[in-house]
Design a protein around this motif. Structure first.
Motif, PDB file in Angstrom:
ATOM      1  N   SER A  73      48.725  34.978  49.899  1.00  7.78           N
ATOM      2  CA  SER A  73      47.898  35.993  49.254  1.00  7.78           C
ATOM      3  C   SER A  73      46.716  35.307  48.579  1.00  7.78           C
ATOM      4  O   SER A  73      46.729  34.086  48.385  1.00  7.78           O
ATOM      5  CB  SER A  73      48.734  36.733  48.212  1.00  7.78           C
ATOM      6  N   PHE A  74      45.713  36.085  48.167  1.00  9.18           N
ATOM      7  CA  PHE A  74      44.579  35.480  47.465  1.00  9.18           C
ATOM      8  C   PHE A  74      45.010  34.769  46.178  1.00  9.18           C
ATOM      9  O   PHE A  74      44.590  33.629  45.938  1.00  9.18           O
ATOM     10  CB  PHE A  74      43.487  36.505  47.155  1.00  9.18           C
ATOM     11  N   PRO A  75      45.839  35.399  45.321  1.00 13.48           N
ATOM     12  CA  PRO A  75      46.230  34.669  44.106  1.00 13.48           C
ATOM     13  C   PRO A  75      46.890  33.325  44.409  1.00 13.48           C
ATOM     14  O   PRO A  75      46.668  32.341  43.719  1.00 13.48           O
ATOM     15  CB  PRO A  75      47.186  35.635  43.393  1.00 13.48           C
ATOM     16  N   GLN A  76      47.682  33.282  45.481  1.00 14.49           N
ATOM     17  CA  GLN A  76      48.317  32.010  45.865  1.00 14.49           C
ATOM     18  C   GLN A  76      47.254  30.983  46.286  1.00 14.49           C
ATOM     19  O   GLN A  76      47.291  29.821  45.880  1.00 14.49           O
ATOM     20  CB  GLN A  76      49.309  32.232  47.013  1.00 14.49           C
TER      21      GLN A  76
ATOM     22  N   ALA B 100      44.061  30.957  45.444  1.00 11.04           N
ATOM     23  CA  ALA B 100      43.226  30.585  44.296  1.00 11.04           C
ATOM     24  C   ALA B 100      43.952  29.553  43.432  1.00 11.04           C
ATOM     25  O   ALA B 100      43.351  28.580  42.967  1.00 11.04           O
ATOM     26  CB  ALA B 100      42.877  31.829  43.484  1.00 11.04           C
ATOM     27  N   LYS B 101      45.255  29.767  43.240  1.00 13.42           N
ATOM     28  CA  LYS B 101      46.019  28.803  42.436  1.00 13.42           C
ATOM     29  C   LYS B 101      46.049  27.425  43.097  1.00 13.42           C
ATOM     30  O   LYS B 101      45.962  26.395  42.427  1.00 13.42           O
ATOM     31  CB  LYS B 101      47.440  29.312  42.195  1.00 13.42           C
TER      32      LYS B 101
ATOM     33  N   HIS C 134      42.687  25.865  42.566  1.00 13.49           N
ATOM     34  CA  HIS C 134      42.564  25.625  41.121  1.00 13.49           C
ATOM     35  C   HIS C 134      43.285  24.340  40.690  1.00 13.49           C
ATOM     36  O   HIS C 134      42.900  23.699  39.717  1.00 13.49           O
ATOM     37  CB  HIS C 134      43.138  26.841  40.395  1.00 13.49           C
TER      38      HIS C 134
ATOM     39  N   LYS D 291      37.492  29.970  38.379  1.00 14.46           N
ATOM     40  CA  LYS D 291      37.743  31.333  37.920  1.00 14.46           C
ATOM     41  C   LYS D 291      37.943  32.223  39.142  1.00 14.46           C
ATOM     42  O   LYS D 291      37.336  31.977  40.186  1.00 14.46           O
ATOM     43  CB  LYS D 291      36.551  31.865  37.125  1.00 14.46           C
ATOM     44  N   ALA D 292      38.743  33.270  38.992  1.00 16.02           N
ATOM     45  CA  ALA D 292      39.039  34.133  40.143  1.00 16.02           C
ATOM     46  C   ALA D 292      38.816  35.592  39.780  1.00 16.02           C
ATOM     47  O   ALA D 292      39.201  36.031  38.692  1.00 16.02           O
ATOM     48  CB  ALA D 292      40.476  33.923  40.598  1.00 16.02           C
ATOM     49  N   PHE D 293      38.204  36.325  40.698  1.00 13.29           N
ATOM     50  CA  PHE D 293      37.840  37.723  40.459  1.00 13.29           C
ATOM     51  C   PHE D 293      38.181  38.619  41.655  1.00 13.29           C
ATOM     52  O   PHE D 293      38.246  38.171  42.786  1.00 13.29           O
ATOM     53  CB  PHE D 293      36.318  37.851  40.241  1.00 13.29           C
ATOM     54  N   ARG D 294      38.303  39.893  41.354  1.00 11.12           N
ATOM     55  CA  ARG D 294      38.313  40.916  42.410  1.00 11.12           C
ATOM     56  C   ARG D 294      37.110  41.808  42.165  1.00 11.12           C
ATOM     57  O   ARG D 294      37.004  42.422  41.096  1.00 11.12           O
ATOM     58  CB  ARG D 294      39.592  41.753  42.376  1.00 11.12           C
ATOM     59  N   PHE D 295      36.218  41.901  43.140  1.00 11.57           N
ATOM     60  CA  PHE D 295      35.111  42.845  43.084  1.00 11.57           C
ATOM     61  C   PHE D 295      35.559  44.111  43.814  1.00 11.57           C
ATOM     62  O   PHE D 295      35.939  44.049  44.979  1.00 11.57           O
ATOM     63  CB  PHE D 295      33.859  42.274  43.777  1.00 11.57           C
ATOM     64  N   GLY D 296      35.483  45.253  43.149  1.00  9.31           N
ATOM     65  CA  GLY D 296      35.902  46.504  43.792  1.00  9.31           C
ATOM     66  C   GLY D 296      37.238  46.970  43.246  1.00  9.31           C
ATOM     67  O   GLY D 296      38.041  46.173  42.738  1.00  9.31           O
TER      68      GLY D 296
ATOM     69  N   PHE E 243      37.847  39.442  47.102  1.00 10.26           N
ATOM     70  CA  PHE E 243      38.320  38.455  46.131  1.00 10.26           C
ATOM     71  C   PHE E 243      37.378  37.259  46.133  1.00 10.26           C
ATOM     72  O   PHE E 243      36.882  36.864  47.197  1.00 10.26           O
ATOM     73  CB  PHE E 243      39.704  37.929  46.535  1.00 10.26           C
TER      74      PHE E 243
ATOM     75  N   SER F 187      28.224  41.128  39.185  1.00 11.36           N
ATOM     76  CA  SER F 187      28.399  40.220  38.065  1.00 11.36           C
ATOM     77  C   SER F 187      27.499  39.002  38.241  1.00 11.36           C
ATOM     78  O   SER F 187      27.287  38.550  39.357  1.00 11.36           O
ATOM     79  CB  SER F 187      29.862  39.775  37.993  1.00 11.36           C
TER      80      SER F 187
END
Lengths: 322, 322
Positions: B122-125, B127-128, B131, B137-142, B150, B294
Motif C-alpha cells: 500500500s502507499f503507507p507501506q 512511504a514508510k 522514509h 512527509k506523506a500526503f493524500r491529495f483528494g 498519494f 498545497s
C-alpha cells in the motif's frame, strides 16, 4: 469496529464497507431458526467474525456481530460482515451440508472498498468460489472508475413476496457535528443512540446496540418480520456508515434515507435497493454521479445510485504520520 | 501492457494506474546518465519491470519499460511504473549506495488504483519504506471516497528551476471511437500513433513507442530537455490512459490536455500538476468533483483536480464471466 486483521496495519484504518448475503430456502420441513445459536456461531466463525449478542421476536433472531449483523427467519437469513472478513467462506460452509435444490434465492454483494489491499479476496474470487457450489451470475452496478456495488445471484427463477424489499444506504466520509461526536473516544451506546434520534425516524422497534472501543457503533432493530441495522466506522481516515432495512420505504412513506444523509452529511453515498420503488428525496447539495439498474433473472429489480456532495472549495491535503 | 503478476488473476484486468518517482541530485561530480544502461537495468529490475528500448539526445535518455517509462538527465531521473510493480523497492535500492546528502529532491507518487488488492504494497507501506532511508512527509491529495493521489516528498528545502513544471493527465474508463479501436487486438504502433495524431498536438519530438500484445501501448517522446509520455491500457474492464510531460503548458500555450480528453472521452480523469499554472480548459460535459492544492515545503506547488463526466442515463450493469 471490532478486533480485526485490518487493524494490524494501522489502528486508524478500518474497512467499514460490507459484504452481504441473503439466502432463502424453500423447504417446509426446515426451519433456519431451529438450527440454534451454536450452528449460527459456527457459520459466523467461518467468516472470521463473532456473535456479540442476540435479540429475538416471534418472527426472527437478530445477532449483533463483531463485524456487523446476522438476521435469521424461518426460511431465510441475511448476514452482513465488514472489516477483512471472508463472508464467501461462510456461504460455502453453509452450502456444503444444505440440499442446494431447496435454495430458492442467494444474493451476495460487495461494495467498493477503501482498502481493497487489506481484503483476503476480491469479488471475482468470491463469486467463483460460490459459483462452484451453486450456479450463478455476477454483476457490477456502477462505473468501475467511481463507486460501485458487486452482486452475485443464484441463477434460478424466484418470485419474491410483494413486501420483500430491501434498501441500503452507504455513506462515506461523514462530516459535521454528529460525525465529530462519534469520533470522540469511549462514547456509550446510550449517548450514540440518543444522538441518532433513530426512535423518531423509525419508531416502535426493539433495539440491540453496541459501542466499540475506542470508537465504532452497531445497532440491530426488529419489529415483527422487519429489521433495520446501522453500522458506524467514524474514524476520519476511513469513515463509513451503513443503514439497511427491509421496511418498504415506499408504502411506509418513510423519509429515513434523507434524514440519515442530513444527519451524517457524507461526502458521498450510495443507495442500493431491491424491489424498492420509493421516491429518492436527495438534498440539492448532492449530485447523482452515476445510476444503474436491472431486472435480474432471480426476480429482483435492483437499483444502484451514487451521489457526491458538490464541492466548490479547495481541499487541504491530508498528511499521514510516518 | 506487459507480462505482469496482475495478469495471472484475469487476463482482462491490468492495473494501468502508476507509481512515479522523481529524484534530483546536487553533485557536480556525478552524472546519472554516465551510470549506463546496465545500472539502470538493475534499478528497473528492482521494481519487477524491464527495459524494452531507449532513445537519447544531448540532454536525456528515455527508456521504455515493460511497465511504463524511465527518463534520465545528468542530475535527475523520473521513473514511472504501472501493473503490480514495486517501485518503492527500486527507490530504496537507488538510495542505498547514494550519498543521501546529495539528494536535493525526491517525490514519490501513487494514484488510486482499480485493483488495490493485486498490489504488493500500500502507499503507507511504501512511504514508510522510503522514509527509513530519507526523512520525508506523506500526503493524500483528494477525498478518500473519490479519486486521489498519494505523494511522499523528501523533507528538505529545494528551489526548483523556474522552468521545472510537470503536468499529469490520468484518464479512466475511456469511451468512443479511439477507445474502441484501441481495444481491438494486435494493433501496430504505427496505426495507434496515427490515431493519436500526437504530432499535431506536440510537434517536433523524437518518438519511441511500443504496441503490446494483445493490446496496450506506450510512447516516450523527447526534445532537448523535454519529454512527454503516454501509456494506454485499453481493456474495457480496467481502461486507463496516462499522459505526462515536463513541457510548461502555460508558456507554450498548449491545449494538449483538453485535446487528449476530447480524444479519449474518459468517464473521469485527474490532473496533477507541479508548478504548472496553465489554465485548465475543461469540456462542459465534465464536473469538478474535487480539487486540492498545497505549496509543499520541498519547493513545489502541487495541484490535484478530479473531473467526472456528467451522466444522465441509466448504466446497464457489467456482467462478469464466471
Amino acid at each position: 469496529m471490532g478486533n480485526n486483521q485490518a487493524l494490524k496495519e494501522n489502528k486508524l484504518l478500518f474497512e467499514g464497507s460490507e459484504k452481504k448475503v441473503e439466502i432463502c430456502i424453500d423447504d417446509q420441513s426446515d426451519n433456519l431458526r431451529a438450527r440454534g445459536d451454536d450452528y449460527w456461531r459456527l457459520i459466523v466463525s467461518q467468516s472470521e467474525a463473532e456473535i456479540i449478542s442476540k435479540i429475538s421476536n416471534q418472527q426472527l433472531d437478530a445477532y449483533l456481530l463483531s463485524e456487523s449483523s446476522l438476521f435469521v427467519w424461518k426460511d431465510r437469513f441475511t448476514m452482513i460482515t465488514c472489516g477483512s472478513t471472508s463472508l464467501a467462506d461462510a456461504i460455502v460452509y453453509f452450502l456444503k451440508d444444505q440440499p442446494t435444490d431447496k435454495i430458492s434465492s442467494l444474493i451476495f454483494q460487495r461494495k467498493n472498498e477503501y482498502f481493497a489491499h487489506m481484503q483476503p479476496s476480491s469479488f471475482p474470487q468470491d463469486a467463483k468460489k460460490i459459483h462452484q457450489q451453486v450456479h450463478g451470475k455476477a454483476f457490477r452496478f456502477g462505473d468501475i472508475d467511481r463507486h460501485y456495488n458487486f452482486l452475485f445471484h443464484l441463477d434460478r427463477p424466484f418470485s419474491p413476496p410483494t413486501n420483500d424489499t430491501t434498501s441500503e444506504l452507504l455513506m462515506y466520509n461523514i462530516q459535521g457535528e454528529l460525525a465529530e461526536m462519534l469520533r470522540e473516544k469511549n462514547n456509550t451506546s446510550e449517548n450514540i443512540r440518543e444522538a441518532l434520534e433513530i426512535e423518531t425516524i423509525l419508531p416502535g422497534f426493539h433495539i440491540d446496540d453496541f459501542a466499540f472501543k475506542p470508537f465504532g457503533y452497531s445497532l440491530n432493530a426488529i419489529k415483527d418480520q422487519l429489521y433495520y441495522t446501522i453500522h458506524i466506522t467514524p474514524q476520519m481516515e476511513s469513515s463509513y456508515v451503513s443503514f439497511e432495512t427491509n421496511v418498504d420505504l415506499a408504502s411506509s412513506n418513510s423519509n429515513v434515507l434523507l434524514q440519515l444523509v442530513e444527519k451524517f452529511s457524507p461526502g458521498s453515498f450510495d443507495i442500493v435497493s431491491f424491489n424498492d420503488h420509493s421516491a429518492k428525496n436527495i438534498p440539492p447539495s448532492y449530485h447523482c454521479s452515476s445510476k444503474s439498474k436491472s431486472d435480474l433473472s432471480c426476480g429482483y429489480s435492483v437499483s444502484f445510485y451514487y451521489y457526491t456532495k458538490n464541492k466548490k472549495h479547495w481541499l487541504k491535503p491530508y498528511q499521514f504520520s510516518l
